[in-house]
Design a protein around this motif. Structure first.
Motif, PDB file in Angstrom:
ATOM      1  N   UNK A 276       0.885  -1.164   0.000  1.00 24.77           N
ATOM      2  CA  UNK A 276       0.000   0.000   0.000  1.00 24.77           C
ATOM      3  C   UNK A 276       0.919   1.209   0.000  1.00 24.77           C
ATOM      4  N   UNK A 277       0.665   2.152  -0.914  1.00 24.68           N
ATOM      5  CA  UNK A 277       1.589   3.260  -1.134  1.00 24.68           C
ATOM      6  C   UNK A 277       0.843   4.580  -1.203  1.00 24.68           C
ATOM      7  N   UNK A 278       1.226   5.495  -0.346  1.00 21.63           N
ATOM      8  CA  UNK A 278       0.738   6.858  -0.434  1.00 21.63           C
ATOM      9  C   UNK A 278       1.607   7.606  -1.442  1.00 21.63           C
ATOM     10  N   UNK A 279       0.969   8.317  -2.379  1.00 18.33           N
ATOM     11  CA  UNK A 279       1.707   9.053  -3.416  1.00 18.33           C
ATOM     12  C   UNK A 279       1.315  10.521  -3.305  1.00 18.33           C
ATOM     13  N   UNK A 280       1.957  11.287  -2.417  1.00 19.54           N
ATOM     14  CA  UNK A 280       1.556  12.674  -2.187  1.00 19.54           C
ATOM     15  C   UNK A 280       1.653  13.560  -3.419  1.00 19.54           C
ATOM     16  N   UNK A 281       2.587  13.260  -4.304  1.00 20.98           N
ATOM     17  CA  UNK A 281       2.787  14.121  -5.475  1.00 20.98           C
ATOM     18  C   UNK A 281       1.570  14.147  -6.390  1.00 20.98           C
TER      19      UNK A 281
END
Length: 353
Positions: free
Chosen positions: A328-333
């Protein structure tokens, strides 16, 4: 550059249908009715839990991944509308053509404005083809209301994965004696074609099981049951096989499951559990999907990146590359959350390494 098939494929176009121990094991034999009665999707507010068990994942944390998924080697599938945002599939391959990721990318906005059970009940998008369209299909699955999508993955060489079955369950779904009655998403990474999965009706006895006067006779292939997993128990044999999905096996040590035969499941301990599923005919079963179940709460508050093990079977249903981890990956960009299967290794119809 990143490829995007949204530019060439009309959203909503339908595909061609032609194309811990002993006590826990004892408990599941009598109470895991819910594994068969699984389905749905959902998620709101909480951070990743670093103390999850090995059966659920390693819980490894890494630095936040700006620019994920990697540009230049990623192709996107078509997007669908969910909540206040959109969701789309993607596939990444190495320059040499090896599979790197199959994944689904959620806008953060897609986790807000989601339909509740009443919204789904009263909706008019219940035609069989709606699950292939941009707004999905309202369906009764696992005895509860669910919003369902079938979304293809871009092709990747040497993997069996074909499409994503995404379900949002606003009221959770039955199973594990109440363990999964919490808003969550079921994210099915399917290894068979959509038409085959689309033809599954349920709940019912799996075609490879047969009720007899002495109990259940089965042609289930236990060599393909991943380590640490168990089938739903015989008392719920007629609910094992679920519409548009198949049979669900659950990890025996998921913390939300009850600790004894007289106890109830605890949905407050449910945030991220990996189901693995089976489809078959009267001749036998095969491992056919890998399914992270993630609560809306878990996804909405997620930060950083966490990687989890995918327990492996002794034998595989294919000789292609099989994932050994999911993340699971948060991608703020890009203000997105990705759920990804990865770490593909050669699988074979022989014992695992």
């Amino acid at each position: 550059m990143v490829k995007d098939s949204d530019q060439t494929q009309e959203a909503g176009q339908s595909p061609d249908h032609s194309t811990v121990a002993l006590s826990r094991r004892t408990l599941l034999q009598s109470t895991l009715a819910g594994s068969a009665i699984l389905a749905g999707v959902g998620l709101p507010i909480a951070t990743a839990n670093d103390e999850q068990s090995d059966a659920k994942g390693t819980g490894n944390s890494t630095d936040s991944l700006e620019g994920f998924p990697p540009s230049g080697i990623t192709e996107y599938g078509r997007s669908v509308t969910l909540g206040n945002g959109r969701v789309r599939t993607f596939t990444s391959e190495t320059p040499s053509g090896e599979a790197k990721y199959h994944g689904i990318e959620f806008d953060h906005a897609a986790l807000e404005g989601l339909p509740d059970e009443t919204d789904i009940t009263e909706s008019d998008n219940r035609a069989e083809t709606d699950k292939y369209r941009i707004g999905g299909q309202a369906a009764t699955i696992h005895f509860k209301q669910s919003l369902q999508f079938f979304v293809p993955f871009p092709d990747a060489a040497n993997t069996p994965f074909t499409f994503l079955g995404l379900n949002w369950n606003p009221d959770g779904h039955f199973g594990g004696k109440g363990a999964w009655e919490k808003p969550h998403f079921d994210i099915h990474f399917h290894m068979l074609d959509p038409a085959t999965v689309d033809n599954i009706a349920g709940p019912q006895v799996p075609p490879y099981d047969a009720k007899t006067s002495d109990g259940i006779e089965t042609n289930f292939d236990f060599a393909q049951l991943p380590e640490g997993y168990m089938r739903p128990p015989p008392p719920v044999a007629d609910e094992r096989y679920i519409t548009d999905m198949g049979e669900h096996a659950a990890p025996t040590d998921a913390p939300e499951l009850p600790n004894g035969p007289d106890e109830q499941g605890d949905p407050t301990n449910f945030d991220n559990t990996l189901i693995q599923g089976f489809i078959g005919d009267k001749e036998g079963s095969q491992l056919a999907f890998v399914e992270p179940m993630l609560t809306r709460e878990f996804l909405s508050g997620f930060q950083g990146t966490k990687t989890y093990d995918i327990p492996q079977p002794d034998e595989y249903p294919h000789d292609q590359h099989h994932p050994h981890e999911y993340s699971v990956r948060d991608v703020p960009s890009t203000d997105k959350i990705a759920v990804v299967i990865e770490s593909f290794k050669q699988g074979s119809n022989q014992a695992k390494e």
